[in-house]
Design a protein around this motif. Structure first.
Motif, PDB file in Angstrom:
ATOM      1  N   VAL A   1       0.833  -1.204   0.000  1.00 35.83           N
ATOM      2  CA  VAL A   1       0.000   0.000   0.000  1.00 35.83           C
ATOM      3  C   VAL A   1       0.865   1.250   0.000  1.00 35.83           C
ATOM      4  CG1 VAL A   1      -1.757   1.296   1.256  1.00 35.83           C
ATOM      5  CG2 VAL A   1      -1.915  -1.203   1.108  1.00 35.83           C
ATOM      6  N   ARG A   2       1.941   1.231   0.788  1.00 37.93           N
ATOM      7  CA  ARG A   2       2.837   2.393   0.820  1.00 37.93           C
ATOM      8  C   ARG A   2       3.463   2.627  -0.560  1.00 37.93           C
ATOM      9  NH1 ARG A   2       4.779   5.374   4.737  1.00 37.93           N
ATOM     10  NH2 ARG A   2       3.889   3.969   6.285  1.00 37.93           N
ATOM     11  N   LEU A   3       3.832   1.526  -1.234  1.00 37.60           N
ATOM     12  CA  LEU A   3       4.364   1.653  -2.594  1.00 37.60           C
ATOM     13  C   LEU A   3       3.296   2.183  -3.546  1.00 37.60           C
ATOM     14  CD1 LEU A   3       6.619   1.184  -4.659  1.00 37.60           C
ATOM     15  CD2 LEU A   3       5.847  -1.190  -4.858  1.00 37.60           C
ATOM     16  N   TYR A   4       2.053   1.760  -3.323  1.00 40.61           N
ATOM     17  CA  TYR A   4       0.929   2.222  -4.143  1.00 40.61           C
ATOM     18  C   TYR A   4       0.783   3.748  -4.030  1.00 40.61           C
ATOM     19  CZ  TYR A   4      -3.965   2.539  -5.755  1.00 40.61           C
ATOM     20  OH  TYR A   4      -5.129   2.857  -6.417  1.00 40.61           O
ATOM     21  N   ILE A   5       0.839   4.255  -2.802  1.00 43.13           N
ATOM     22  CA  ILE A   5       0.727   5.705  -2.577  1.00 43.13           C
ATOM     23  C   ILE A   5       1.909   6.425  -3.206  1.00 43.13           C
ATOM     24  CG2 ILE A   5       0.749   7.491  -0.795  1.00 43.13           C
ATOM     25  CD1 ILE A   5      -0.732   5.517   1.029  1.00 43.13           C
ATOM     26  N   SER A   6       3.099   5.898  -3.000  1.00 41.27           N
ATOM     27  CA  SER A   6       4.298   6.528  -3.548  1.00 41.27           C
ATOM     28  C   SER A   6       4.263   6.570  -5.068  1.00 41.27           C
ATOM     29  CB  SER A   6       5.542   5.768  -3.072  1.00 41.27           C
ATOM     30  OG  SER A   6       6.714   6.296  -3.649  1.00 41.27           O
ATOM     31  N   ARG A   7       3.781   5.488  -5.689  1.00 39.74           N
ATOM     32  CA  ARG A   7       3.723   5.445  -7.147  1.00 39.74           C
ATOM     33  C   ARG A   7       2.740   6.486  -7.688  1.00 39.74           C
ATOM     34  NH1 ARG A   7       4.626   1.287 -10.737  1.00 39.74           N
ATOM     35  NH2 ARG A   7       6.296   0.734  -9.272  1.00 39.74           N
ATOM     36  N   MET A   8       1.593   6.638  -7.014  1.00 38.77           N
ATOM     37  CA  MET A   8       0.626   7.639  -7.468  1.00 38.77           C
ATOM     38  C   MET A   8       1.187   9.047  -7.343  1.00 38.77           C
ATOM     39  SD  MET A   8      -3.211   6.413  -6.424  1.00 38.77           S
ATOM     40  CE  MET A   8      -3.842   7.726  -7.473  1.00 38.77           C
ATOM     41  N   GLN A   9       1.921   9.314  -6.265  1.00 39.42           N
ATOM     42  CA  GLN A   9       2.520  10.635  -6.101  1.00 39.42           C
ATOM     43  C   GLN A   9       3.585  10.888  -7.162  1.00 39.42           C
ATOM     44  OE1 GLN A   9       3.729  10.207  -1.983  1.00 39.42           O
ATOM     45  NE2 GLN A   9       1.953  11.375  -1.247  1.00 39.42           N
ATOM     46  N   ASP A  10       4.380   9.854  -7.461  1.00 37.52           N
ATOM     47  CA  ASP A  10       5.408   9.992  -8.494  1.00 37.52           C
ATOM     48  C   ASP A  10       4.800  10.228  -9.866  1.00 37.52           C
ATOM     49  OD1 ASP A  10       7.364   9.622  -6.609  1.00 37.52           O
ATOM     50  OD2 ASP A  10       7.685   7.500  -7.055  1.00 37.52           O
ATOM     51  N   ASP A  11       3.614   9.658 -10.103  1.00 38.68           N
ATOM     52  CA  ASP A  11       2.955   9.807 -11.397  1.00 38.68           C
ATOM     53  C   ASP A  11       2.189  11.110 -11.526  1.00 38.68           C
ATOM     54  OD1 ASP A  11       3.963   7.418 -12.243  1.00 38.68           O
ATOM     55  OD2 ASP A  11       2.133   6.267 -11.896  1.00 38.68           O
ATOM     56  N   GLY A  12       2.228  11.948 -10.477  1.00 37.14           N
ATOM     57  CA  GLY A  12       1.652  13.282 -10.577  1.00 37.14           C
ATOM     58  C   GLY A  12       0.208  13.407 -10.146  1.00 37.14           C
ATOM     59  N   TYR A  13      -0.354  12.368  -9.513  1.00 32.79           N
ATOM     60  CA  TYR A  13      -1.739  12.476  -9.050  1.00 32.79           C
ATOM     61  C   TYR A  13      -1.809  13.426  -7.857  1.00 32.79           C
ATOM     62  CZ  TYR A  13      -3.071   8.503 -11.975  1.00 32.79           C
ATOM     63  OH  TYR A  13      -3.320   7.673 -13.041  1.00 32.79           O
ATOM     64  N   SER A  14      -2.915  14.141  -7.743  1.00 33.21           N
ATOM     65  CA  SER A  14      -3.095  15.079  -6.641  1.00 33.21           C
ATOM     66  C   SER A  14      -3.276  14.317  -5.327  1.00 33.21           C
ATOM     67  CB  SER A  14      -4.318  15.964  -6.898  1.00 33.21           C
ATOM     68  OG  SER A  14      -5.507  15.176  -6.868  1.00 33.21           O
ATOM     69  N   ARG A  15      -3.095  15.041  -4.229  1.00 29.10           N
ATOM     70  CA  ARG A  15      -3.238  14.417  -2.907  1.00 29.10           C
ATOM     71  C   ARG A  15      -4.664  13.897  -2.676  1.00 29.10           C
ATOM     72  NH1 ARG A  15       0.304  14.540   1.139  1.00 29.10           N
ATOM     73  NH2 ARG A  15      -0.392  14.008   3.244  1.00 29.10           N
ATOM     74  N   PRO A  16      -5.710  14.679  -3.002  1.00 31.51           N
ATOM     75  CA  PRO A  16      -7.074  14.142  -2.840  1.00 31.51           C
ATOM     76  C   PRO A  16      -7.323  12.892  -3.692  1.00 31.51           C
ATOM     77  CG  PRO A  16      -7.150  16.521  -3.054  1.00 31.51           C
ATOM     78  CD  PRO A  16      -5.746  16.118  -3.360  1.00 31.51           C
ATOM     79  N   HIS A  17      -6.821  12.898  -4.927  1.00 33.27           N
ATOM     80  CA  HIS A  17      -7.011  11.729  -5.793  1.00 33.27           C
ATOM     81  C   HIS A  17      -6.298  10.518  -5.209  1.00 33.27           C
ATOM     82  CE1 HIS A  17      -7.634  10.359 -10.200  1.00 33.27           C
ATOM     83  NE2 HIS A  17      -7.556   9.307  -9.414  1.00 33.27           N
ATOM     84  N   THR A  18      -5.073  10.717  -4.722  1.00 32.49           N
ATOM     85  CA  THR A  18      -4.321   9.611  -4.126  1.00 32.49           C
ATOM     86  C   THR A  18      -5.027   9.089  -2.879  1.00 32.49           C
ATOM     87  OG1 THR A  18      -2.256  10.589  -4.942  1.00 32.49           O
ATOM     88  CG2 THR A  18      -2.074   8.948  -3.198  1.00 32.49           C
ATOM     89  N   TYR A  19      -5.557  10.008  -2.058  1.00 29.90           N
ATOM     90  CA  TYR A  19      -6.257   9.605  -0.833  1.00 29.90           C
ATOM     91  C   TYR A  19      -7.507   8.792  -1.169  1.00 29.90           C
ATOM     92  CZ  TYR A  19      -8.818   9.994   3.573  1.00 29.90           C
ATOM     93  OH  TYR A  19      -9.522   9.707   4.731  1.00 29.90           O
ATOM     94  N   ASN A  20      -8.300   9.274  -2.124  1.00 27.40           N
ATOM     95  CA  ASN A  20      -9.536   8.572  -2.475  1.00 27.40           C
ATOM     96  C   ASN A  20      -9.248   7.207  -3.100  1.00 27.40           C
ATOM     97  OD1 ASN A  20     -11.216  10.635  -1.560  1.00 27.40           O
ATOM     98  ND2 ASN A  20     -11.119  11.728  -3.522  1.00 27.40           N
ATOM     99  N   SER A  21      -8.194   7.107  -3.893  1.00 29.69           N
ATOM    100  CA  SER A  21      -7.824   5.820  -4.480  1.00 29.69           C
ATOM    101  C   SER A  21      -7.365   4.850  -3.396  1.00 29.69           C
ATOM    102  CB  SER A  21      -6.714   6.011  -5.514  1.00 29.69           C
ATOM    103  OG  SER A  21      -7.163   6.781  -6.598  1.00 29.69           O
TER     104      SER A  21
END
Length: 412
Positions: A25-45
């Motif tokens: 899950v931590r890698l999942y969050i990190s990957r979304m942040q690296d790919d440029g997703y916003s914080r709200p989008h990453t949180y909801n995903s």
């Protein structure tokens, strides 16, 4: 004030307690942040993944597998109970891709029919026995599959039942709905496929010779190019106040000044540029490596994009997608689309072609009209054969006039 999208909140982390995929899950969050997703989008995903994890453990225990079936089952149950929020399906698909990439989940077993099995074996043959590039393999298998579906019914019927007349009639039917260039490409793929069938003993005769030859004239058309004012208009219509505009401007300058192919721009990496020497390396057609000079204006545009437009990413490609996920272009199609949109923004019409290759033709045309020889143009464009460059002789009007004969009876 508590951040509403706190990715480290205890409430969010509780959803993954005792889940065997929790470390991912931590890698999942990190990957979304690296790919440029916003914080709200990453949180909801991440919240969507957490709800799926709790449901999976409730239904199947901690040993429940993550795969297409369990994801579809959860989404169906979730949709029955309440409205399925936007992004849930994409969030879980992203999770499945990550788990497979890390090896925590076995790869999907593709479901293939008999035709696809034959084509898959053909693709392996092209890759391991012929050593072809993946793009060439994709082209040849793409043309072979519809041929196989139409000519061979599968089942107990053997491939040996394919006859020469079947091949001829198939090509004739398809050629009616295609251009000469597309038909040529199709015939090339079919010949390669039929030679494979014969080499593997799947057919008795070499049916490749039954594929009709399409007569076309080499260099029968004029290269499509832009005039100097049109070229200036294309560059001027890039909105360099935006990140996407800076990227597009740098890409267009590489096409205009250096005549690069779309794939060469799309695959350019940060490590390929030697800023101290002002050179960069590219991999061209046929895996040919080339080192080219980096003009000052092109280098300045790239630096402007890297410093003021390029998203923060671990990806090594120079140019990235402007929309999330901010990853590299999956193919040369992204660069072709940027070129096509730039030409449209400039209000240019009437061209036979509107893709990135127009700029390559424009560079060559400009060079020959300023006195460059065909040999020099071939070196700049990295043509492997001199005949490829000869098409540009047709746009050298001053020299062609010197070769023209006088009209009988005087000037007309």
């Amino acid at each position: 004030m508590t951040n509403a999208y706190d990715l480290n909140s205890g409430r969010l982390r509780q959803r993954f307690d005792d889940w065997r995929y929790r470390p991912s899950v931590r890698l999942y969050i990190s990957r979304m942040q690296d790919d440029g997703y916003s914080r709200p989008h990453t949180y909801n995903s991440t919240r969507a993944v957490g709800e799926f994890a709790r449901w999976l453990m409730d239904e199947h225990g901690n040993g429940g597998d993550v795969n297409e079936y369990t994801i579809s089952q959860y989404l169906a149950v979730r949709a029955q109970r309440r409205t399925l929020p936007n992004g849930y399906r994409a969030a879980l698909s992203r999770l499945l891709f990550l788990l497979r990439e890390s090896g925590d989940v076995p790869p999907a077993t593709p479901k293939r029919d008999q035709h696809q099995e034959v084509i898959a074996a053909f693709g392996q043959y092209l890759q391991h026995r012929r050593g072809l590039q993946l793009r060439t393999i994709a082209s040849q298998t793409w043309h072979a599959l519809p041929f196989l579906r139409e000519i061979w019914g599968g089942g107990d019927r053997e491939l040996r039942t394919i006859k020469r007349l079947d091949v001829v009639q198939y090509v004739e039917r398809r050629a009616r709905r295609r251009s000469a260039r597309t038909t040529q490409t199709m015939c090339t793929g079919l010949r390669s496929f039929l030679r494979y069938l014969h080499a593997e003993g799947l057919v008795d005769d070499d049916l490749a010779s039954a594929v009709p030859s399409l007569r076309t004239w080499k260099h029968a058309t004029l290269p499509t190019f832009l005039t100097a004012p049109q070229l200036d208009a294309v560059l001027a219509h890039c909105d360099r106040s935006t990140a996407a505009g800076r990227r597009d401007y740098a890409i267009l300058l590489m096409l205009v000044r250096l005549g690069l192919r779309a794939n060469e721009v799309a695959t350019l990496k940060l490590d390929d540029i030697d800023w101290e020497s002002g050179l960069f390396s590219i991999q061209g057609k046929g895996r040919q490596q080339a080192v080219m000079p980096l003009p000052t204006d092109v280098g300045t545009a790239i630096v402007d994009y890297l410093q003021n437009g390029r998203p923060s990413s671990a990806c090594r490609q120079v140019f990235l997608r402007a929309d999330t996920p901010c990853t590299a272009f999956p193919s040369a199609g992204g660069v072709v689309l940027i070129a096509r949109r730039a030409i449209k923004r400039a209000g240019i019409s009437g061209l036979a072609h509107h893709g990135s290759h127009v700029f390559r033709h424009t560079l060559a045309t400009s060079m020959i009209r300023t006195g460059a020889t065909l040999t020099e143009i071939g070196q700049i464009l990295r043509h492997q054969h001199h005949d490829t460059t000869r098409i540009y002789a047709k746009v050298d009007l001053p020299r062609l006039r010197m070769l023209s004969l006088a009209w009988p009876g005087g000037a007309q």
